[in-house]
Design a protein around this motif. Structure first.
Motif, PDB file in Angstrom:
ATOM      1  N   GLY B 474       0.822  -1.202   0.000  1.00 57.88           N
ATOM      2  CA  GLY B 474       0.000   0.000   0.000  1.00 57.88           C
ATOM      3  C   GLY B 474       0.857   1.252   0.000  1.00 57.88           C
ATOM      4  N   TRP B 475       1.910   1.190   0.793  1.00 60.92           N
ATOM      5  CA  TRP B 475       2.811   2.328   0.901  1.00 60.92           C
ATOM      6  C   TRP B 475       3.501   2.604  -0.428  1.00 60.92           C
ATOM      7  CZ3 TRP B 475       8.242   1.888   0.585  1.00 60.92           C
ATOM      8  CH2 TRP B 475       8.925   3.063   0.884  1.00 60.92           C
ATOM      9  N   LEU B 476       3.914   1.533  -1.095  1.00 65.11           N
ATOM     10  CA  LEU B 476       4.555   1.683  -2.406  1.00 65.11           C
ATOM     11  C   LEU B 476       3.620   2.387  -3.375  1.00 65.11           C
ATOM     12  CD1 LEU B 476       6.462  -1.576  -3.390  1.00 65.11           C
ATOM     13  CD2 LEU B 476       7.378   0.701  -3.045  1.00 65.11           C
ATOM     14  N   ASP B 477       2.326   2.000  -3.327  1.00 65.41           N
ATOM     15  CA  ASP B 477       1.369   2.606  -4.241  1.00 65.41           C
ATOM     16  C   ASP B 477       1.313   4.119  -4.052  1.00 65.41           C
ATOM     17  OD1 ASP B 477       0.759   0.288  -5.468  1.00 65.41           O
ATOM     18  OD2 ASP B 477      -0.987  -0.163  -4.221  1.00 65.41           O
ATOM     19  N   HIS B 478       1.357   4.548  -2.800  1.00 61.02           N
ATOM     20  CA  HIS B 478       1.304   5.984  -2.553  1.00 61.02           C
ATOM     21  C   HIS B 478       2.635   6.648  -2.849  1.00 61.02           C
ATOM     22  CE1 HIS B 478      -2.669   5.892  -1.005  1.00 61.02           C
ATOM     23  NE2 HIS B 478      -2.367   5.000  -0.078  1.00 61.02           N
ATOM     24  N   ARG B 479       3.669   5.987  -2.382  1.00 65.15           N
ATOM     25  CA  ARG B 479       4.987   6.594  -2.494  1.00 65.15           C
ATOM     26  C   ARG B 479       5.400   6.698  -3.958  1.00 65.15           C
ATOM     27  NH1 ARG B 479       9.331   7.165   1.247  1.00 65.15           N
ATOM     28  NH2 ARG B 479      10.649   8.707   0.262  1.00 65.15           N
ATOM     29  N   LEU B 480       5.053   5.702  -4.724  1.00 63.63           N
ATOM     30  CA  LEU B 480       5.409   5.716  -6.140  1.00 63.63           C
ATOM     31  C   LEU B 480       4.175   6.087  -6.951  1.00 63.63           C
ATOM     32  CD1 LEU B 480       7.531   2.464  -6.351  1.00 63.63           C
ATOM     33  CD2 LEU B 480       8.337   4.797  -6.136  1.00 63.63           C
ATOM     34  N   ALA B 481       3.663   7.275  -6.663  1.00 64.58           N
ATOM     35  CA  ALA B 481       2.428   7.671  -7.330  1.00 64.58           C
ATOM     36  C   ALA B 481       2.684   8.027  -8.790  1.00 64.58           C
ATOM     37  CB  ALA B 481       1.814   8.861  -6.607  1.00 64.58           C
ATOM     38  N   ALA B 482       3.860   8.590  -9.060  1.00 64.08           N
ATOM     39  CA  ALA B 482       4.124   9.024 -10.428  1.00 64.08           C
ATOM     40  C   ALA B 482       4.376   7.813 -11.323  1.00 64.08           C
ATOM     41  CB  ALA B 482       5.322   9.959 -10.452  1.00 64.08           C
ATOM     42  N   THR B 534      -0.310  15.570  -6.425  1.00 62.53           N
ATOM     43  CA  THR B 534       0.121  14.194  -6.178  1.00 62.53           C
ATOM     44  C   THR B 534       0.455  13.979  -4.714  1.00 62.53           C
ATOM     45  OG1 THR B 534       1.021  14.116  -8.389  1.00 62.53           O
ATOM     46  CG2 THR B 534       1.822  12.473  -6.836  1.00 62.53           C
ATOM     47  N   PHE B 535       1.145  14.951  -4.126  1.00 60.95           N
ATOM     48  CA  PHE B 535       1.506  14.821  -2.726  1.00 60.95           C
ATOM     49  C   PHE B 535       0.326  15.209  -1.830  1.00 60.95           C
ATOM     50  CE2 PHE B 535       5.741  15.626  -4.673  1.00 60.95           C
ATOM     51  CZ  PHE B 535       6.263  14.390  -4.395  1.00 60.95           C
ATOM     52  N   ARG B 536      -0.265  16.335  -2.156  1.00 62.67           N
ATOM     53  CA  ARG B 536      -1.315  16.877  -1.285  1.00 62.67           C
ATOM     54  C   ARG B 536      -2.480  15.919  -1.134  1.00 62.67           C
ATOM     55  NH1 ARG B 536      -1.579  22.688  -0.459  1.00 62.67           N
ATOM     56  NH2 ARG B 536       0.538  23.386  -0.795  1.00 62.67           N
ATOM     57  N   GLU B 537      -2.818  15.280  -2.217  1.00 59.69           N
ATOM     58  CA  GLU B 537      -4.019  14.447  -2.171  1.00 59.69           C
ATOM     59  C   GLU B 537      -3.694  12.971  -1.977  1.00 59.69           C
ATOM     60  OE1 GLU B 537      -5.906  15.540  -5.808  1.00 59.69           O
ATOM     61  OE2 GLU B 537      -5.917  17.642  -5.169  1.00 59.69           O
ATOM     62  N   GLY B 538      -2.552  12.583  -2.488  1.00 57.99           N
ATOM     63  CA  GLY B 538      -2.351  11.145  -2.590  1.00 57.99           C
ATOM     64  C   GLY B 538      -1.440  10.528  -1.535  1.00 57.99           C
ATOM     65  N   TRP B 539      -0.875  11.336  -0.654  1.00 62.80           N
ATOM     66  CA  TRP B 539       0.136  10.750   0.223  1.00 62.80           C
ATOM     67  C   TRP B 539      -0.303  10.793   1.675  1.00 62.80           C
ATOM     68  CZ3 TRP B 539       5.958  12.483   0.639  1.00 62.80           C
ATOM     69  CH2 TRP B 539       6.678  11.433   1.232  1.00 62.80           C
ATOM     70  N   PRO B 540      -0.736   9.684   2.219  1.00 64.27           N
ATOM     71  CA  PRO B 540      -1.148   9.682   3.614  1.00 64.27           C
ATOM     72  C   PRO B 540       0.076   9.711   4.516  1.00 64.27           C
ATOM     73  CG  PRO B 540      -1.399   7.500   2.653  1.00 64.27           C
ATOM     74  CD  PRO B 540      -0.801   8.365   1.600  1.00 64.27           C
ATOM     75  N   LEU B 541       0.154  10.735   5.347  1.00 67.81           N
ATOM     76  CA  LEU B 541       1.276  10.838   6.275  1.00 67.81           C
ATOM     77  C   LEU B 541       0.894  10.174   7.596  1.00 67.81           C
ATOM     78  CD1 LEU B 541       2.139  14.548   5.500  1.00 67.81           C
ATOM     79  CD2 LEU B 541       3.379  12.529   4.720  1.00 67.81           C
TER      80      LEU B 541
END
Lengths: 353, 800
Positions: B474-482, B534-541
């Protein structure tokens, strides 16, 4: 570790006996076909020939000096720059095929200090630059003037525990050995170009662990280049550069084979005014009078040198028998005193032991 | 007399070959698993030391500058007399393998390891310096590079894998780089020179003490060691039951020998010697097995350590006599522990004691109560350690207490469960079955404990790995969004990349990074496009201030990875010094799995303001996924970027997951092996019991129950016990997983993972447990069906 690597490198140099040199990049006993070969019918062109000859495989600037402190203590110094080409091409930048090796030493009656440097040519770390500066790292043999660049020289080197800074002035002409500088090294005809400047007067400073010492004396520069190392069965040589109290000088060498010992000799007699006479194989004889253990090997300590054509029959003895160059390619190189028919001093080099 | 005694004692084993086999197998397996793990660990440690020693990186000072060292800076220092040597270091991607290239100048290189392959061989040195070049590589790296169009390779056995040492010119060519990475400084400099610092503007750094790799990977090795011990312990259960049985069965022999005049001391000595001989024999076999296990697992471990920590570990195993001695020593010690009780019994046996085997190992109610109490103490200790202790050691201590405590709690709990089940039994046979099972528990308890340990380790490790993998994916999916990641070699190409990408890509997210020291540890500061959706919406911190992205963009805050957050015990808003005079509050914390180092993120513009010379060479491109390959191809063709400089998101994910899976390959393999050992333990115990149980079975047979049915009942009984053990193993395993995830991982890796449940796996394990127990009881049960009636009759006739 590095020593062994450098040994492989040093083996590329002429210093190496065939036992080492064989198999070095296929350049062992025979010169690579693409390297230039010394020819008997060429004459020197100075000052151009003071500089490097990259078309030849091996070359050196070899200076030794017999010095004296103000208290009369004898000293010797050595300064040598070797050039070795892996191939006669690619001369610029990191990708050069020119490899340089420096040896420096100071010999006192009770100590022998030495160091060595390796460098790649083509990047400015080592080489021979105009007007005349033969250098490796901060070691340098630099012209300070004169008609010929070699007339006046500043010589510096620095090792782990010593350094020296000497001024040299030539008081005589350049000497061509053999046949006008074409010096034969074996019965099979291996040869090199070989000239010397044996008339240097020296003054300067040795920096030793116990402090600085002002010295004066005389020095001898050998210049030699070739593409042919020793003949295949030759195992080493013994080399003398002697200065007699009369003002006359003599260069003599003997090449050895394992089987016969000294089997090929050559000598040059130099009058005080610079008139030189070459003597071919057999004219001079070299005899070991005494051997001793040095650096776990048996080495000749005292030699008898005879040149009947000049009524010469002398004995040489080392100032310090432990003048062993424990460099990556090891050999003995040190100052000697001369007694017998002629008194004097000089330098002796013994390789292949 | 002694000779006769020896013959008499050994004759037992001739008659009970299976028992002998079990004893030897148990010892051999215990030794094998333990020594295998040890071999892996020591090989890895050796690799770290070697890696640290490559090119003297553990001892030599370096001179460097942020944008590299120039040739003239090197030559100037040499001409000034200083002994320095140039190194070019960089990574080159060759297909999937990553190769670290170290370009050196052998002529000026300080005395060091790593160049040994050049020594004494002029030809090799000439090739090394020659125009084609030569790569010195470890054997396995040479194999990996087979078929690539790199310069010729030469094997250097003392090099770490994944590293190629080559001439500086070759490195410049391969890495397409002119500048030197740094200059190594010789330890001994010539006499009479002014200090090096006064001669250059380059920054001098001294290598830190100790190998970072060893510290980083300690937890991993501790993990393996714990597994090794677990397996060793399980193996000793087998040994203990086999020895105990052998002593019981030879009571008659002992009595006779003693009656014939064999001194007690000699008898005990003989038995001890016998045990020692078995231990040596089985230990030797075990060492061989352990070596084989290590050799089989080491490539996986090496892959793990490389993937997880970037630690270059050789996949080749060398034989260490010290390791063999230590392994044998441990086997002997283990045998002494396992056999000590049996020997003690013999030593205390009255000369004319009745030669009847007691109902073997029948534990009294008192023993059970003692076990229960010890279990309670240990479990309480486990809880205390987990709550109070924060260190890795406390976490592992808690794990050990949990496992041993649970194992001790097993017999009382099983008996309790069987009691509770009594109302469920129908008919006298059913009641007998439960009662008999209850009565068998003490005798089987050691084997069942072994099974419990193996099962809970499986549940625990399985849960941890599963949780990790799910989170990681799951983390990879977010982290590698591009969709595409591009690295340009210089600013000119970077501009080209922007230009080409601008036509197709939805977003171009440039990034750059600098290496810093933050809170005393090496860290990477990355500039990211903090404004991008991409970061603002797609990356859960993991944690963040509400306006985290605005803060980053404005330079009012910094994002830190979980590792840094936990290691430095930071919190949101805590100020962090990034560089001299540059302090920013922590605005958010993000998960960063698989990265041992501290990492920080900040707005791209902020980073460029701070480091104006820092080139922006990396880009993440957002584009419709199906258009990504075409754009990648265009980028490569029009800018001449090499294959590896334009990476597809899918490729990165695949590589990451492959690294991940490799990480837990060893754990999985050890799990299976441990379960196997537990199965053997159950088999040994059952075989042991089968002979002794005849007096209990004979009356049932006499009452009219046929041997076939008796055998079925035996199987049923074993399966009931196995199921009950499994039922207890699941909660123990989950507790284990929780400690691993919430304590061990945090202490070891610096990240905490959410715990997920995988009931399907538990069912699979139940099946495995039943199969193991079933297989273990098939043989004894089958023997029961083949029992000639007269054996059963004799029970009544000559009741011993």
């Amino acid at each position: 570790m590095r020593d062994r690597i450098c040994c492989a490198l040093a083996a590329a140099l002429w210093l190496a006996g065939p036992a080492h040199a064989q198999g070095y990049a296929g350049l062992g006993a025979e010169a690579g076909a693409e390297f230039a070969i010394p020819r008997a019918d060429t004459s020197f062109d100075f000052p151009a020939d003071h500089f490097a000859h990259p078309g030849y495989r091996i070359e050196w600037w070899y200076l030794t000096a017999n010095l004296e402190g103000s208290d009369g203590t004898p000293y010797g110094i050595q300064w040598t720059l070797f050039r070795s080409a892996l191939a006669p091409s690619r001369t610029d930048g990191w990708e050069t095929d020119q490899v340089w090796l420096g040896h420096a030493a100071v010999t006192t009656p009770d100590a022998h200090l030495f160091d060595e440097r390796f460098a790649r040519g083509g990047i400015g770390q080592a080489g021979v630059a105009e007007p005349f500066d033969a250098f490796i790292d901060d070691w340098s043999m630099r012209s300070t003037g004169g008609d010929d660049p070699l007339d006046r020289i500043a010589l510096t080197a620095r090792g782990d525990s010593f350094s020296y800074d000497l001024a040299l002035t030539a008081e005589g002409p350049l000497i061509r050995h053999g046949d006008a500088g074409y010096s034969v090294k074996s019965l099979e005809g291996q040869a090199s170009y070989y000239y010397s400047q044996p008339f240097y007067e020296v003054e300067g400073t040795l920096s030793l662990p116990r402090g600085d010492i002002q010295v004066t004396g005389s020095a001898w520069l050998d210049r030699e280049w070739s593409s042919q190392p020793l003949s295949e069965n030759q195992s080493g040589w013994d080399w003398f550069s002697l200065t007699f109290d009369s003002g006359a000088k003599m260069m003599a060498f003997g090449l050895r084979t394992d089987a016969e010992g000294t089997h090929f000799t050559s000598a040059t007699w130099i009058e005080p005014d610079g008139e030189a006479t070459a003597y071919g194989d057999g004219a001079v004889t070299l005899t070991t009078l005494e051997t001793g253990e040095v650096a776990d090997r048996t080495l000749p300590l005292r030699w008898r040198v005879e040149l009947p054509a000049r009524d010469l029959d002398i004995t040489t003895a080392p100032i310090n028998r432990d003048a062993w160059m424990g460099t990556s390619f090891p050999y003995w190189e040190g100052p000697v005193t001369v007694s017998g028919s002629h008194a004097g001093r000089g330098y002796l080099e013994m390789t292949g032991y | 007399m002694t000779r006769t005694a020896i013959i008499a004692l050994l004759s037992h084993w001739r008659r009970h070959r299976l028992q002998l086999a079990m004893l030897l197998i148990g010892l051999a397996l215990a030794t094998a698993l333990w020594s295998g793990v040890q071999a892996i660990n020591s090989e890895a440690r050796k690799s770290y030391d070697r890696a640290a020693a490559t090119l003297g990186q553990d001892t030599l000072d370096r001179l460097s500058a942020p944008d590299g060292v120039t040739l003239s800076e090197f030559v100037e220092l040499r001409r000034a007399g200083y002994l320095v040597s140039p190194v070019i270091e960089g990574n080159s991607r060759i297909d999937a393998a990553r190769l670290r290239i170290l370009g050196v100048d052998p002529l000026t290189a300080p005395p060091q390891a790593g160049l040994a392959a050049l020594a004494g061989d002029g030809d090799v040195l000439a090739d090394f310096l020659g125009s084609e070049g030569l790569l010195l590589v470890a054997p396995e790296t040479a194999a990996e590079l087979d078929g690539t169009d790199l310069p010729p390779r030469r094997i250097a056995a003392d090099l770490s894998p994944g590293i190629a040492i080559t001439d500086i010119t070759t490195a410049q060519r391969l890495l397409d780089r002119e500048r030197l990475s740094y200059l190594s400084v010789w330890q001994q400099q010539p006499a009479g020179l002014p200090p090096l610092e006064s001669a250059t503007d380059l920054a001098r750094t001294t290598p830190e003490d100790g190998t970072d790799l060893a510290e980083l990977t300690d937890s991993f090795h501790l993990n393996l060691t714990a597994f090794g011990f677990l397996a060793f312990g399980v193996g000793l259960f087998i040994v203990q039951s086999a020895i105990g049985l052998a002593v019981e069965q030879r009571r008659q022999t002992f009595r006779t020998l003693r009656a014939l005049g064999l001194p007690l001391r000699r008898l005990v000595a003989l038995l001890a010697t016998e045990l020692a001989a078995f231990a040596l024999l089985a230990g030797t076999v075990g060492l061989g097995l352990g070596y084989a296990i290590a050799a089989a697992l080491l490539p996986g471990v090496a892959g793990t350590l490389r993937g997880l920590y970037g630690a270059p570990v050789s996949g080749m195993l060398s034989f260490d006599p010290l390791w063999a001695l230590a392994g044998l020593g441990l086997t002997l010690a283990g045998t002494a522990v396992a056999g000590g009780q049996a020997l003690w019994t013999v030593a205390r046996m009255p000369l004319l004691a009745p030669a009847q085997p007691r109902a073997w190992a029948m534990a009294s109610a008192r023993t059970l109560r003692l076990q229960g109490a010890a279990a309670l103490v240990l479990l309480t200790l486990a809880v205390i350690l987990v709550v109070a202790g924060g260190s890795l050691l406390a976490a592992f201590g808690s794990l050990a207490a949990l496992l041993i405590g649970s194992a001790l709690a097993l017999p009382p709990l099983l008996i309790g469960a069987l009691r509770l089940a009594r109302p469920l039994a129908r008919g006298p046979v059913g009641e007998w079955l439960l009662a008999d099972a209850r009565q068998q528990v003490p005798a089987l308890s050691l084997a069942l404990m072994a099974l419990l340990l193996a099962l809970s380790a499986n549940v625990g490790v399985g849960t941890m790995v599963g949780s990790f993998r799910t989170t990681f994916t799951g983390w990879l999916d977010h982290r590698l969004a591009a969709e595409l990641y591009v690295t340009a070699p210089d600013e000119e190409t970077a501009a080209q990349v922007r230009e080409i990408a601008a036509t197709d890509a939805r977003e171009i997210l440039p990034s750059a990074s600098v290496d810093l020291t933050v809170a005393g540890q090496p860290a990477t500061l990355i500039g990211i496009a903090a404004d991008a959706a991409t970061f603002r919406e797609g990356w859960p911190l993991l944690q963040a201030e509400p306006d985290v992205w605005d803060r980053l963009a404005a330079g009012d805050g910094v994002l830190i990875n979980e590792q840094l957050y936990r290691r430095e015990d930071l919190e949101l808003g805590a100020p962090l010094t990034l560089a001299e005079g540059w302090r920013l509050p922590v605005a958010g914390i993000y998960a960063d799995y698989g990265n041992p180092q501290a990492q920080l993120m900040i707005g791209n513009a902020v980073l460029s303001d701070r480091y104006p010379d820092l080139p922006q060479l990396r880009f993440a491109l957002r584009i419709a996924p199906d258009a990504a390959p075409a754009l990648a191809e265009r980028l490569r063709q029009e800018t001449g970027l090499p294959q590896q400089a334009v990476v597809n998101q899918a490729e990165v994910k695949a590589i990451s997951l492959r690294v991940f899976d490799q990480t837990f390959l060893v754990t999985g393999a050890l799990n299976v092996l441990t379960l196997g050992v537990a199965g053997v333990a159950v088999l040994t115990a059952l075989l042991t019991l089968s002979g002794l149980r005849l007096p209990q079975l004979a009356p049932l047979w006499a009452l009219g129950i046929r041997p076939a049915r008796l055998a079925r009942l035996e199987v049923a009984r074993t399966l009931i016990l196995a199921v009950l053990t499994w039922a207890l193993a699941v909660p123990v395993g989950l507790a284990l997983a929780w400690v691993l995830l919430a304590r061990v991982n945090v202490a070891a890796f610096g990240w905490r993972l959410p715990m997920l449940y995988f009931p399907a796996e538990w069912l699979w394990l139940a099946a495995a447990a039943l199969t193991a127990a079933g297989l273990a009881c098939v043989w004894p049960a089958w023997r029961l069906t083949r029992l000639p009636p007269d054996r059963l009759l004799r029970i009544f006739a000559n009741e011993r």
